[in-house]
Scaffold this active site. Sequence first.
Site, PDB file in Angstrom:
ATOM      1  N   ILE A  30       0.024 -13.389  -5.810  1.00  0.00           N
ATOM      2  CA  ILE A  30       0.861 -14.502  -6.274  1.00  0.00           C
ATOM      3  C   ILE A  30       0.497 -14.891  -7.710  1.00  0.00           C
ATOM      4  CG2 ILE A  30       1.680 -16.850  -5.762  1.00  0.00           C
ATOM      5  CD1 ILE A  30       2.462 -14.511  -3.727  1.00  0.00           C
ATOM      6  N   THR A  31       1.455 -14.671  -8.597  1.00  0.00           N
ATOM      7  CA  THR A  31       1.289 -14.942 -10.027  1.00  0.00           C
ATOM      8  C   THR A  31       1.110 -16.447 -10.256  1.00  0.00           C
ATOM      9  OG1 THR A  31       2.645 -13.032 -10.588  1.00  0.00           O
ATOM     10  CG2 THR A  31       2.419 -14.714 -12.293  1.00  0.00           C
TER      11      THR A  31
ATOM     12  N   GLU B  32       8.467  -7.504  -8.552  1.00  0.00           N
ATOM     13  CA  GLU B  32       9.856  -7.968  -8.366  1.00  0.00           C
ATOM     14  C   GLU B  32      10.783  -6.818  -7.956  1.00  0.00           C
ATOM     15  OE1 GLU B  32      11.423 -11.143 -10.623  1.00  0.00           O
ATOM     16  OE2 GLU B  32       9.453 -12.001 -11.007  1.00  0.00           O
TER      17      GLU B  32
ATOM     18  N   GLU C 111      11.904   2.259  -6.830  1.00  0.00           N
ATOM     19  CA  GLU C 111      12.537   2.893  -5.657  1.00  0.00           C
ATOM     20  C   GLU C 111      13.483   1.881  -4.968  1.00  0.00           C
ATOM     21  OE1 GLU C 111       9.093   3.046  -6.234  1.00  0.00           O
ATOM     22  OE2 GLU C 111       9.419   4.961  -7.206  1.00  0.00           O
TER      23      GLU C 111
HETATM   24  C1  LIG Z   1       0.549  -8.110 -10.957  1.00  0.00           C
HETATM   25  C2  LIG Z   1       1.443  -8.412  -9.804  1.00  0.00           C
HETATM   26  C3  LIG Z   1       2.038  -9.666  -9.723  1.00  0.00           C
HETATM   27  C4  LIG Z   1       2.852  -9.989  -8.637  1.00  0.00           C
HETATM   28  N1  LIG Z   1       3.374 -11.260  -8.528  1.00  0.00           N
HETATM   29  C5  LIG Z   1       4.030 -11.620  -7.391  1.00  0.00           C
HETATM   30  C6  LIG Z   1       4.441 -12.984  -7.191  1.00  0.00           C
HETATM   31  O1  LIG Z   1       4.262 -13.852  -8.052  1.00  0.00           O
HETATM   32  N2  LIG Z   1       5.042 -13.311  -6.019  1.00  0.00           N
HETATM   33  C7  LIG Z   1       5.266 -12.390  -5.043  1.00  0.00           C
HETATM   34  O2  LIG Z   1       5.802 -12.767  -3.999  1.00  0.00           O
HETATM   35  N3  LIG Z   1       4.886 -11.084  -5.193  1.00  0.00           N
HETATM   36  C8  LIG Z   1       4.273 -10.693  -6.338  1.00  0.00           C
HETATM   37  N4  LIG Z   1       3.867  -9.380  -6.511  1.00  0.00           N
HETATM   38  C9  LIG Z   1       4.106  -8.424  -5.450  1.00  0.00           C
HETATM   39  C10 LIG Z   1       5.118  -7.341  -5.819  1.00  0.00           C
HETATM   40  O3  LIG Z   1       6.407  -7.857  -5.880  1.00  0.00           O
HETATM   41  C11 LIG Z   1       4.954  -6.195  -4.800  1.00  0.00           C
HETATM   42  O4  LIG Z   1       3.735  -5.543  -5.123  1.00  0.00           O
HETATM   43  C12 LIG Z   1       6.106  -5.210  -4.825  1.00  0.00           C
HETATM   44  O5  LIG Z   1       7.280  -5.807  -4.326  1.00  0.00           O
HETATM   45  C13 LIG Z   1       5.807  -3.939  -4.014  1.00  0.00           C
HETATM   46  O6  LIG Z   1       5.275  -4.233  -2.779  1.00  0.00           O
HETATM   47  P1  LIG Z   1       3.923  -3.512  -2.270  1.00  0.00           P
HETATM   48  O7  LIG Z   1       2.943  -3.659  -3.376  1.00  0.00           O
HETATM   49  O8  LIG Z   1       3.562  -4.067  -0.968  1.00  0.00           O
HETATM   50  O9  LIG Z   1       4.300  -2.000  -2.178  1.00  0.00           O
HETATM   51  P2  LIG Z   1       4.941  -1.260  -0.887  1.00  0.00           P
HETATM   52  O10 LIG Z   1       6.144  -2.004  -0.439  1.00  0.00           O
HETATM   53  O11 LIG Z   1       3.880  -0.988   0.095  1.00  0.00           O
HETATM   54  O12 LIG Z   1       5.428   0.102  -1.534  1.00  0.00           O
HETATM   55  C14 LIG Z   1       4.570   1.245  -1.687  1.00  0.00           C
HETATM   56  C15 LIG Z   1       5.437   2.403  -2.202  1.00  0.00           C
HETATM   57  O13 LIG Z   1       6.417   2.725  -1.224  1.00  0.00           O
HETATM   58  C16 LIG Z   1       7.699   2.681  -1.817  1.00  0.00           C
HETATM   59  N5  LIG Z   1       8.689   2.215  -0.845  1.00  0.00           N
HETATM   60  C17 LIG Z   1       8.609   1.127  -0.021  1.00  0.00           C
HETATM   61  N6  LIG Z   1       9.723   1.032   0.715  1.00  0.00           N
HETATM   62  C18 LIG Z   1      10.533   2.063   0.371  1.00  0.00           C
HETATM   63  C19 LIG Z   1      11.820   2.498   0.757  1.00  0.00           C
HETATM   64  N7  LIG Z   1      12.539   1.848   1.677  1.00  0.00           N
HETATM   65  N8  LIG Z   1      12.337   3.601   0.170  1.00  0.00           N
HETATM   66  C20 LIG Z   1      11.623   4.292  -0.778  1.00  0.00           C
HETATM   67  N9  LIG Z   1      10.409   3.919  -1.197  1.00  0.00           N
HETATM   68  C21 LIG Z   1       9.860   2.825  -0.636  1.00  0.00           C
HETATM   69  C22 LIG Z   1       7.565   1.706  -2.981  1.00  0.00           C
HETATM   70  O14 LIG Z   1       8.581   1.870  -3.952  1.00  0.00           O
HETATM   71  C23 LIG Z   1       6.186   2.065  -3.483  1.00  0.00           C
HETATM   72  O15 LIG Z   1       6.263   3.194  -4.302  1.00  0.00           O
HETATM   73  C24 LIG Z   1       3.075  -9.020  -7.621  1.00  0.00           C
HETATM   74  C25 LIG Z   1       2.492  -7.753  -7.721  1.00  0.00           C
HETATM   75  C26 LIG Z   1       1.681  -7.450  -8.789  1.00  0.00           C
HETATM   76  C27 LIG Z   1       1.052  -6.094  -8.843  1.00  0.00           C
END
Ligand SMILES: Cc1cc2nc3c(=O)[nH]c(=O)nc-3n(C[C@H](O)[C@H](O)[C@H](O)COP(=O)(O)OP(=O)(O)OC[C@H]3O[C@@H](n4cnc5c(N)ncnc54)[C@H](O)[C@@H]3O)c2cc1C
Length: 385
Positions: free
Chosen positions: A159-160, A366, A370
């Site tokens: 969470i940013t 955000e 993919e």
């Molecule tokens: C620095 C930073 C700041 C952030 N800030 C916030 C914030 O303020 N609030 C908040 O709520 N979140 C925040 N996030 C979270 C961010 O939005 C998520 O990391 C992002 O949505 C991806 O989710 P995940 O990391 O769980 O990856 P996963 O969902 O586990 O994905 C892993 C991989 O699988 C792929 N994948 C997943 N599903 C599919 C599909 N159906 N088809 C094809 N490929 C797929 C993805 O593209 C990725 O390559 C932040 C993340 C970071 C790193």
Amino acid sequence: MDLELSAEQKLIQETARRFARSELDPVAARLDRTDDRDAFLGNLKKLASLGFMGLTVAEEYGGVQAGTVAFSIALTEIARACASTAVTVSVNNLVCEVIQAVGSEEQKKTYIPKICSGEYAAGSFALTESGAGSDPASMTTSARQDGDAWVLNGSKMFITSAPYAGVFVVWAVTDKAASKGKGISCFLVEAGTKGLTVGKAEEKMGQHASATHEVVFEECRIPRDALMGKPNSGLRVATAELAGGRIGIGSLALGVGLAAMDYAARYAQERVQFNQKIANFQAIQWMIADSYTELEAARLLLMNASYRKDQKKPFAKEASMAKMYASEAANRACYAALQMAGGYGYSKDFPLERYARDVRVTTIYEGTSEIQRMIIAREILKGFA
Ligand SMILES: Cc1cc2nc3c(=O)[nH]c(=O)nc-3n(C[C@H](O)[C@H](O)[C@H](O)COP(=O)(O)OP(=O)(O)OC[C@H]3O[C@@H](n4cnc5c(N)ncnc54)[C@H](O)[C@@H]3O)c2cc1C
């Protein structure tokens, strides 16, 4: 068709550019390496006083109401100097837009002006969980009703701005029996509420000055009227508002890509090898030509999505296209810029390695590239069903 900025938009762009050069650029490298939160938050406050926290917010709630095009170009200028500052401005804007879209009149009047004015250093958008990233409908954080309160339990991830946010927009499951995604609601939780703890900080590859933390809710009681919008329709709110947020992240990526390329192009005019400046080599010229062309295409996609949003036309597909393309083009531009500077590009004496680290996450947060491709393809295929 008019691709010119209005006088107001040009003024906002110029103000952002001047602030970025005079206040952000001189400290960005230091903030990347040292934890000088006071300096970081001080700059956020100055940006708030210039109106940059409320560019898309209505004047009645303390915003500037300058529109999404103005927001996009301002964010690009800020990101040219400091990506950490830019992501904080972008998330603040997203939080304001969620409250503006579904908050009650009282919620709007209470919280939005505090973010716009800088009274709150930031707002946080708390959707992601350890087991629910790309698939937020699988979240497990819950909210149950207890008398005149809601009680939150669970934890959010990545969470940013969490340690300095004044308010959190939080999504939680309110109807466990509902089908997937249909029982999620959206709440406002003030910082300092008993049961809300800001947990572990993520140690990240880049954007070091922007804090990214776990947020934990343990029997966290919030008033009944902390619910935003209709119960059990929160996921739709998150999805709709994230489309606007993606314009912010694409604009940020564009700013970092441009900063990297401008630095590398200037370097190419100075660096001499084989008795001539490296800008004379076609290999270098092609990297410049390809990168600036892609960044210009990204800018036009961002302007298109921003314009459609301002015109209240559907813009989710266009925002996904702009975010996906801008973030990937900016990553390629940062890679090329570092390559153009050779070993010096890899050195911390140059800003290029910071740009390459800072830009990397823009294809991830955000909504990953993919997921953007899924959204774009889904929208296009609807037209062929
Ligand atoms: C620095 C930073 C700041 C952030 N800030 C916030 C914030 O303020 N609030 C908040 O709520 N979140 C925040 N996030 C979270 C961010 O939005 C998520 O990391 C992002 O949505 C991806 O989710 P995940 O990391 O769980 O990856 P996963 O969902 O586990 O994905 C892993 C991989 O699988 C792929 N994948 C997943 N599903 C599919 C599909 N159906 N088809 C094809 N490929 C797929 C993805 O593209 C990725 O390559 C932040 C993340 C970071 C790193």
